[in-house]
Design a protein around this motif. Structure first.
Motif, PDB file in Angstrom:
ATOM      1  N   UNK A 206      42.184 -20.801  17.768  1.00  0.00           N
ATOM      2  CA  UNK A 206      41.812 -19.385  17.944  1.00  0.00           C
ATOM      3  C   UNK A 206      41.849 -18.588  16.639  1.00  0.00           C
ATOM      4  N   UNK A 207      42.727 -18.964  15.726  1.00  0.00           N
ATOM      5  CA  UNK A 207      42.833 -18.226  14.463  1.00  0.00           C
ATOM      6  C   UNK A 207      41.582 -18.348  13.611  1.00  0.00           C
ATOM      7  N   UNK A 208      40.675 -19.266  13.972  1.00  0.00           N
ATOM      8  CA  UNK A 208      39.434 -19.461  13.222  1.00  0.00           C
ATOM      9  C   UNK A 208      38.270 -18.717  13.862  1.00  0.00           C
ATOM     10  N   UNK A 230      46.186 -15.934  19.435  1.00  0.00           N
ATOM     11  CA  UNK A 230      45.858 -16.362  18.083  1.00  0.00           C
ATOM     12  C   UNK A 230      44.539 -15.883  17.535  1.00  0.00           C
ATOM     13  N   UNK A 231      43.717 -15.212  18.353  1.00  0.00           N
ATOM     14  CA  UNK A 231      42.404 -14.756  17.909  1.00  0.00           C
ATOM     15  C   UNK A 231      42.520 -13.600  16.912  1.00  0.00           C
ATOM     16  N   UNK A 232      41.481 -13.459  16.100  1.00  0.00           N
ATOM     17  CA  UNK A 232      41.299 -12.279  15.267  1.00  0.00           C
ATOM     18  C   UNK A 232      40.415 -11.306  16.047  1.00  0.00           C
ATOM     19  N   UNK A 233      40.819 -10.063  16.130  1.00  0.00           N
ATOM     20  CA  UNK A 233      40.089  -9.056  16.897  1.00  0.00           C
ATOM     21  C   UNK A 233      39.160  -8.278  15.973  1.00  0.00           C
ATOM     22  N   UNK A 234      37.872  -8.282  16.300  1.00  0.00           N
ATOM     23  CA  UNK A 234      36.906  -7.523  15.527  1.00  0.00           C
ATOM     24  C   UNK A 234      36.833  -6.084  16.025  1.00  0.00           C
ATOM     25  N   UNK A 259      51.549  -1.180  17.870  1.00  0.00           N
ATOM     26  CA  UNK A 259      52.118  -2.328  18.587  1.00  0.00           C
ATOM     27  C   UNK A 259      52.379  -3.528  17.680  1.00  0.00           C
ATOM     28  N   UNK A 260      51.963  -3.425  16.430  1.00  0.00           N
ATOM     29  CA  UNK A 260      52.250  -4.487  15.475  1.00  0.00           C
ATOM     30  C   UNK A 260      51.169  -5.521  15.301  1.00  0.00           C
ATOM     31  N   UNK A 261      49.913  -5.181  15.621  1.00  0.00           N
ATOM     32  CA  UNK A 261      48.840  -6.172  15.584  1.00  0.00           C
ATOM     33  C   UNK A 261      47.878  -6.002  14.403  1.00  0.00           C
ATOM     34  N   UNK A 262      48.279  -5.284  13.375  1.00  0.00           N
ATOM     35  CA  UNK A 262      47.388  -5.132  12.219  1.00  0.00           C
ATOM     36  C   UNK A 262      47.006  -6.483  11.627  1.00  0.00           C
ATOM     37  N   UNK A 263      47.915  -7.451  11.700  1.00  0.00           N
ATOM     38  CA  UNK A 263      47.626  -8.762  11.107  1.00  0.00           C
ATOM     39  C   UNK A 263      46.754  -9.639  11.990  1.00  0.00           C
ATOM     40  N   UNK A 264      46.223  -9.073  13.080  1.00  0.00           N
ATOM     41  CA  UNK A 264      45.263  -9.792  13.927  1.00  0.00           C
ATOM     42  C   UNK A 264      43.938  -9.025  14.054  1.00  0.00           C
ATOM     43  N   UNK A 265      43.694  -8.053  13.185  1.00  0.00           N
ATOM     44  CA  UNK A 265      42.487  -7.236  13.320  1.00  0.00           C
ATOM     45  C   UNK A 265      41.726  -7.171  12.007  1.00  0.00           C
ATOM     46  N   UNK A 312      46.453  -0.944   6.607  1.00  0.00           N
ATOM     47  CA  UNK A 312      45.037  -0.881   6.233  1.00  0.00           C
ATOM     48  C   UNK A 312      44.690  -2.019   5.272  1.00  0.00           C
ATOM     49  N   UNK A 313      45.548  -2.246   4.302  1.00  0.00           N
ATOM     50  CA  UNK A 313      45.340  -3.363   3.380  1.00  0.00           C
ATOM     51  C   UNK A 313      45.331  -4.695   4.121  1.00  0.00           C
ATOM     52  N   UNK A 314      46.232  -4.827   5.085  1.00  0.00           N
ATOM     53  CA  UNK A 314      46.278  -6.057   5.878  1.00  0.00           C
ATOM     54  C   UNK A 314      44.949  -6.303   6.573  1.00  0.00           C
ATOM     55  N   UNK A 315      44.399  -5.274   7.235  1.00  0.00           N
ATOM     56  CA  UNK A 315      43.169  -5.437   8.006  1.00  0.00           C
ATOM     57  C   UNK A 315      41.946  -5.636   7.132  1.00  0.00           C
ATOM     58  N   UNK A 316      41.915  -5.000   5.973  1.00  0.00           N
ATOM     59  CA  UNK A 316      40.715  -5.036   5.131  1.00  0.00           C
ATOM     60  C   UNK A 316      40.749  -6.095   4.042  1.00  0.00           C
ATOM     61  N   UNK A 317      41.927  -6.563   3.662  1.00  0.00           N
ATOM     62  CA  UNK A 317      42.017  -7.573   2.610  1.00  0.00           C
ATOM     63  C   UNK A 317      42.688  -8.858   3.087  1.00  0.00           C
TER      64      UNK A 317
END
Length: 327
Positions: A206-208, A230-234, A259-265, A312-317
């Motif tokens: 899912x991470x892919x 495990x998915x990345x959310x668009x 909720x702590x999901x920046x690292x999945x978006x 923001x850095x997490x989601x964009x970079x």
């Protein structure tokens, strides 16, 4: 080190920088454009307009866009190559795949698995070889290699055609390691179908996979469930507010960050320099649907509501870089 193919060439994933994960340059109906060129207008004018818009995006600090324009969306790489040469400050990652909500394009209907019963044997799907060639050798003699796979599932659900494309994309991924983006319809909970077919049955991690258009819903519990799988959310349709509002999209992003999901978006707008699916007279009613909306409107709004610069850095970079890195 990990590398990714762009229109400029192969780069290290550390060079991706601020990345918008779902932006088109052009979305076109190829048969209409070829047979009614007056609709398109002057080629040089269209190219110059795209160059200006992409330069403005780069001036905001965006370093890379992923353009998931594939068969069914009017992909024409020589034009993208011409534009990219004039915007060297912006990386463009192009995709391979097939875009359909229902049946496969007519070309594929009597090829590959469609012949299994007739021939009494299992026939390989030519889509897989097409996708792998785009990823490894290059597209249509340009030498430009795709860096992403793309398929779709919408409110029509898992039709035989959609499932066939989905499995072909999954198999091309397994042969190449290229990551996947899937156009989804969260209102129909199609993410669960992606998980069943591509992950549980075809073996894709899912991470892919980016579940595109996850931001079309405000159901944060559903989004959290997919992220936990495990998915990345668009969160990638900012500005497209025909069936929702700016606030609904942005507040959903804020809640998911809280909720702590920046690292999945990942973030984007699904915008284009020109899309022939929409009458130009309608576009003024979508005034925020353009490349600069995230930087001008969305990020200031979410900052005011507690989304941090680190998120923001997490989601964009960070998430885009990690997504393109080979595990």
């Amino acid at each position: 080190m990990s590398f990714v193919s762009t229109v400029h060439g192969v780069i290290d994933t550390s060079e991706l920088g601020r990345t918008y994960m779902h932006e088109h340059v052009f979305v076109l109906t190829a048969d209409v454009q070829q047979n009614h060129p007056d609709e398109w207008g002057d080629e040089d004018t269209r190219v110059a307009d795209a160059v200006a818009k992409l330069r403005a995006l780069a001036a905001q600090g965006v370093k890379t866009i992923v353009d998931p324009t594939v068969i069914g969306l009017g992909r024409y790489i020589p034009r993208i190559q011409r534009i990219s040469e004039r915007v060297p400050e912006l990386n463009i990652i192009v995709a391979t795949g097939v875009y359909t909500y229902d049946s496969v394009p007519a070309y594929f209907r009597h090829r590959g698995p469609a012949l299994n019963e007739t021939l009494g044997t299992e026939v390989p799907d030519p889509m897989v070889d097409m996708f792998v060639t785009d990823l490894t050798d290059g597209i249509a003699g340009t030498g430009i290699r795709a860096g992403m796979l793309k398929c779709a599932i919408d409110r029509e659900g898992l039709t035989p055609g959609v499932e066939r494309v989905m499995r072909a994309v999954a198999r091309a991924h397994r042969l190449t390691g290229a990551p996947i983006t899937v156009h989804t319809h969260p209102g129909s909970r199609t993410g669960a179908l992606v998980k069943r077919v591509m992950c549980d049955e075809e073996g894709v991690e899912p991470s892919r996979i980016v579940l595109g258009h996850s931001g079309d819903t405000t159901d944060c519990d559903q989004l959290a469930e997919l992220a936990d799988a495990g998915f990345v959310l668009g969160m990638d349709r900012f500005g497209l507010n025909a069936d929702t509002t700016f606030e609904a999209r942005a507040d959903t992003l804020v809640e998911m960050c809280h909720r702590g999901y920046a690292d999945h978006m990942v973030l984007s707008q699904d915008a284009a320099c020109y899309i022939d699916w929409i009458d130009p007279n309608v576009m003024p009613f979508l005034p925020q649907w353009h490349y600069l909306h995230l930087g001008e409107d969305v990020l200031p709004y979410v900052r005011e509501r507690g989304v941090t610069e680190k998120q923001i850095t997490t989601m964009l970079l960070d998430v885009p870089r990690r997504f393109f890195e080979v595990p």
